[in-house]
Design an enzyme around this catalytic site. Structure first.
Site, PDB file in Angstrom:
ATOM      1  N   SER A  35      -4.658  -3.796   0.150  1.00 42.84           N
ATOM      2  CA  SER A  35      -5.347  -3.928  -1.286  1.00 42.84           C
ATOM      3  C   SER A  35      -6.515  -3.260  -1.661  1.00 42.84           C
ATOM      4  O   SER A  35      -7.313  -3.465  -2.596  1.00 42.84           O
ATOM      5  CB  SER A  35      -5.235  -5.165  -2.004  1.00 42.84           C
ATOM      6  OG  SER A  35      -3.751  -5.682  -1.918  1.00 42.84           O
ATOM      7  N   ALA A  38      -3.070  -0.919   5.629  1.00 43.15           N
ATOM      8  CA  ALA A  38      -2.318  -2.108   5.475  1.00 43.15           C
ATOM      9  C   ALA A  38      -1.551  -2.001   3.785  1.00 43.15           C
ATOM     10  O   ALA A  38      -1.744  -0.928   3.418  1.00 43.15           O
ATOM     11  CB  ALA A  38      -3.238  -3.428   5.465  1.00 43.15           C
ATOM     12  N   HIS A  39      -0.930  -3.132   3.659  1.00 41.30           N
ATOM     13  CA  HIS A  39      -0.002  -3.042   2.279  1.00 41.30           C
ATOM     14  C   HIS A  39      -0.965  -2.880   1.076  1.00 41.30           C
ATOM     15  O   HIS A  39      -2.016  -3.264   0.931  1.00 41.30           O
ATOM     16  CB  HIS A  39       0.676  -4.276   2.149  1.00 41.30           C
ATOM     17  CG  HIS A  39      -0.092  -5.485   2.123  1.00 41.30           C
ATOM     18  ND1 HIS A  39      -0.560  -6.131   1.154  1.00 41.30           N
ATOM     19  CD2 HIS A  39      -0.281  -6.295   3.052  1.00 41.30           C
ATOM     20  CE1 HIS A  39      -1.338  -7.104   1.303  1.00 41.30           C
ATOM     21  NE2 HIS A  39      -1.018  -7.507   2.560  1.00 41.30           N
ATOM     22  N   ASN A  40      -0.422  -2.164   0.103  1.00 40.39           N
ATOM     23  CA  ASN A  40      -0.865  -1.745  -1.177  1.00 40.39           C
ATOM     24  C   ASN A  40      -2.303  -1.075  -1.311  1.00 40.39           C
ATOM     25  O   ASN A  40      -2.949  -1.007  -2.188  1.00 40.39           O
ATOM     26  CB  ASN A  40      -1.136  -3.085  -1.899  1.00 40.39           C
ATOM     27  CG  ASN A  40       0.333  -3.623  -2.272  1.00 40.39           C
ATOM     28  OD1 ASN A  40       0.678  -4.636  -1.716  1.00 40.39           O
ATOM     29  ND2 ASN A  40       0.878  -3.190  -3.281  1.00 40.39           N
TER      30      ASN A  40
END
Length: 332
Positions: A254, A234-236
């Site tokens: 994250s 997923a993102h980051n």
């Protein structure tokens, strides 16, 4: 790129404390921001550390008592997170119109092969001896290092960076939008994902694996890490060096994974946590909190592998134990 702070002030309908003519170059996360960039602080943990960000401009809630530290503060009446859709749309880079299968501004290195029906976008940079198979889509501004192989039907979204001698198996998607939404007037509202994905050298990505771009900042897969088929990053997220991520693992946003860590098949990982280096986690485990270095773990809840094996062995005896309890109850 540079942006006009006057336009940002008008967009956010905010008050200004500090230099209202400072040049801004982009939007970044609080601790990753550099001089010239904008960040925001909406939670107490960030508001207490305003001296620790290098950002030149910080968006904060109205009414805050602010330190005199040379930064420019934009004071907004709404929670800065509610303003995220406007903020990210403002900093989102505008893409050029797609016109040809291989755009004229693309730079293709010596010995590189581009397969039939592959799209190579504006300002793409392909290194030497790159192999692009048919039906690959490489969007604007992507950079790919020497000797990397991109198999059929891979999509690499705009501004992602792929290192040298990487392998991306068929159907993988690099740089898809992160699952980013905020509640605005009670409705789930999409926020633009303006970060990117960085794959360092010698990384391999399995078939139909998806790696989301950062909302702000980048998703990073460090060198020599190998990711199996059907994995979701997923993102980051930041995945360390020499990691092995096995099929059907899902890692929420994250989260940081240390070096030389192995996640077995179908492991589920919560967001905003840190997993240490030299960790091994057994298949089908669930990770919902931070994990220290140098451990071998399994299960859900997560525990030492030996303890998890004892629990599983004990579970097999539950029917017999339940029968014995019922017999004892009758005698009582």
């Amino acid at each position: 790129m540079t942006y006009k702070i006057d336009e940002l002030i008008t967009l956010l309908e905010c008050e200004v404390k500090g230099d209202a003519k400072v040049n801004i170059t982009g939007l970044s996360p609080f601790f990753q921001a550099e001089e010239g960039e904008v960040t925001f602080a909406s939670d107490e943990k960030f508001l207490k550390k305003l001296d620790e960000t290098k950002a030149s401009v910080v968006i904060v809630p109205f009414g805050m008592v602010l330190p005199e530290n040379g930064k420019t503060y934009l004071l907004v009446k709404d929670n800065p997170r509610v303003l995220m859709p406007k903020l990210l749309a403002f900093f989102k880079r505008k893409l050029k119109k797609m016109e040809k299968l291989v755009e004229e501004s693309a730079i293709i290195g010596e010995g590189t092969t581009v397969g039939i029906n592959a799209y190579i976008g504006h300002d793409v940079k392909l290194g030497k001896n790159v192999m692009i198979y048919p039906n690959v889509t490489i969007c604007e501004g992507v950079e790919i290092g020497d000797n990397t192989v991109i198999y059929p039907n891979v999509t690499i979204r705009e501004f992602c960076k792929i290192g040298k001698e990487c392998v991306i198996q068929p159907g993988a998607v690099i740089g898809s939008d992160g699952f980013g939404f905020v509640k605005v007037n009670g409705n789930n509202t999409k926020i633009d994902q303006i970060g990117s994905v960085i794959l360092e050298d010698f990384v391999e990505i399995g078939a139909n694996t998806t790696i989301d771009r950062g909302t702000i900042g980048n998703t990073v897969i460090k060198k020599y890490t190998k990711i199996d088929n059907l994995v979701q990053i997923a993102h980051n997220d930041i995945i360390g060096q020499n990691c092995l991520i096995i099929s059907q693992v899902g890692i929420a946003g994250s989260t940081e994974v240390g070096d030389n860590t192995t996640l077995g098949g179908q492991v589920g990982v919560a967001g905003h946590i840190k997993i240490g280096s030299n960790v091994m986690v057994g298949a089908k485990s669930g990770i919902i909190g931070n994990v220290d270095d140098n451990q071998v773990l399994a299960g859900h809840p997560l525990m030492n592998l030996k303890d998890d094996l004892k629990v599983k062995a004990a579970q097999k005896k539950l029917p017999e134990l339940l029968k014995r309890v019922k017999e004892l109850e009758k005698k009582l």
